[in-house]
Motif scaffolding. Sequence first.
Motif, PDB file in Angstrom:
ATOM      1  N   SER A 118      37.803  45.256  32.197  1.00  0.00           N
ATOM      2  CA  SER A 118      38.287  46.246  33.150  1.00  0.00           C
ATOM      3  C   SER A 118      39.626  45.736  33.678  1.00  0.00           C
ATOM      4  O   SER A 118      39.689  44.664  34.287  1.00  0.00           O
ATOM      5  N   VAL A 119      40.693  46.497  33.428  1.00  0.00           N
ATOM      6  CA  VAL A 119      42.040  46.062  33.817  1.00  0.00           C
ATOM      7  C   VAL A 119      42.652  47.125  34.720  1.00  0.00           C
ATOM      8  O   VAL A 119      42.761  48.296  34.336  1.00  0.00           O
ATOM      9  N   GLY A 120      43.053  46.714  35.932  1.00  0.00           N
ATOM     10  CA  GLY A 120      43.607  47.643  36.904  1.00  0.00           C
ATOM     11  C   GLY A 120      45.008  48.100  36.545  1.00  0.00           C
ATOM     12  O   GLY A 120      45.702  47.494  35.719  1.00  0.00           O
ATOM     13  N   ALA A 121      45.428  49.163  37.206  1.00  0.00           N
ATOM     14  CA  ALA A 121      46.754  49.750  36.971  1.00  0.00           C
ATOM     15  C   ALA A 121      47.853  48.732  37.246  1.00  0.00           C
ATOM     16  O   ALA A 121      47.811  47.991  38.233  1.00  0.00           O
ATOM     17  N   GLY A 122      48.811  48.681  36.348  1.00  0.00           N
ATOM     18  CA  GLY A 122      49.977  47.826  36.532  1.00  0.00           C
ATOM     19  C   GLY A 122      49.744  46.349  36.265  1.00  0.00           C
ATOM     20  O   GLY A 122      50.651  45.539  36.445  1.00  0.00           O
ATOM     21  N   GLY A 132      42.358  42.797  38.498  1.00  0.00           N
ATOM     22  CA  GLY A 132      42.795  43.754  39.497  1.00  0.00           C
ATOM     23  C   GLY A 132      44.164  44.352  39.224  1.00  0.00           C
ATOM     24  O   GLY A 132      44.949  43.851  38.410  1.00  0.00           O
ATOM     25  N   ALA A 133      44.451  45.424  39.945  1.00  0.00           N
ATOM     26  CA  ALA A 133      45.733  46.127  39.822  1.00  0.00           C
ATOM     27  C   ALA A 133      46.890  45.191  40.167  1.00  0.00           C
ATOM     28  O   ALA A 133      46.813  44.412  41.118  1.00  0.00           O
ATOM     29  N   ILE A 162      38.952  39.087  39.067  1.00  0.00           N
ATOM     30  CA  ILE A 162      40.283  38.669  39.517  1.00  0.00           C
ATOM     31  C   ILE A 162      40.839  39.781  40.392  1.00  0.00           C
ATOM     32  O   ILE A 162      40.896  40.942  39.983  1.00  0.00           O
ATOM     33  N   GLY A 163      41.270  39.423  41.599  1.00  0.00           N
ATOM     34  CA  GLY A 163      41.730  40.409  42.567  1.00  0.00           C
ATOM     35  C   GLY A 163      43.101  40.989  42.257  1.00  0.00           C
ATOM     36  O   GLY A 163      43.826  40.517  41.375  1.00  0.00           O
ATOM     37  N   GLY A 212      40.422  35.808  44.500  1.00  0.00           N
ATOM     38  CA  GLY A 212      40.826  36.844  45.435  1.00  0.00           C
ATOM     39  C   GLY A 212      42.175  37.472  45.150  1.00  0.00           C
ATOM     40  O   GLY A 212      42.925  37.050  44.262  1.00  0.00           O
ATOM     41  N   ALA A 213      42.476  38.484  45.951  1.00  0.00           N
ATOM     42  CA  ALA A 213      43.753  39.194  45.850  1.00  0.00           C
ATOM     43  C   ALA A 213      44.892  38.299  46.348  1.00  0.00           C
ATOM     44  O   ALA A 213      44.687  37.428  47.204  1.00  0.00           O
ATOM     45  N   ASN A 214      46.072  38.522  45.794  1.00  0.00           N
ATOM     46  CA  ASN A 214      47.296  37.829  46.220  1.00  0.00           C
ATOM     47  C   ASN A 214      47.190  36.307  46.109  1.00  0.00           C
ATOM     48  O   ASN A 214      47.739  35.586  46.931  1.00  0.00           O
ATOM     49  N   THR A 215      46.465  35.843  45.128  1.00  0.00           N
ATOM     50  CA  THR A 215      46.342  34.398  44.888  1.00  0.00           C
ATOM     51  C   THR A 215      47.346  33.971  43.826  1.00  0.00           C
ATOM     52  O   THR A 215      47.864  34.800  43.079  1.00  0.00           O
TER      53      THR A 215
END
Length: 178
Positions: free
Chosen positions: A41-45, A63-64, A85-86, A124-127
């Motif tokens: 599963s791969v987020g946008a961008g 994550g996106a 992965i965020g 997490g996000a922004n890591t």
Amino acid sequence: MGLRHGARAGLLRVVRPSTWRQWARVANFLGYDGAELREASVGAGARISPTVSVRNGRRVSVGAGAQIGASCSLWAGDSTGRIVIGDHALFAPDVFVTASNYDFDAVPGPVMAAPKREADVTIGANTWLGARVVVLPGVSIGDGSVVAAGSVVTKDLPPGVLAAGVPARVIRKRGEQR
């Protein structure tokens, strides 16, 4: 005028069946990784280097806006271990994340015959994970954390910290004066 000896030898190597078998092995390996990535599963961008190695892609989520650098490995477990992965996570080259490991104490004999221990990994996000960071099964890295190059993350890291070392430990909170 015929081919010179070196050119003839090179041409003969190209038409050898063993050469074509080797190319087929390489194509199979590259196709396998590509198929595994397509199951993730791969987020946008999100941007993922073509040299990333993915195993058990159906248990990998990116994550996106995340960026996964060259030669990274995302190896989810065979049956349960997931890698999440965020958004906007950044992986430098050669990061290795695994949600599975051999239980080498379970049985005597070859390690490869031992059962596997699987546990989810959450980044997490922004890591930001620096070059050649290793993340082991069961680890959570909090939002906004940075892990220094060459570190091995064996335990959870809280949000918003700088961690480094083998094993990785918190050096300071991000934004703190040194």
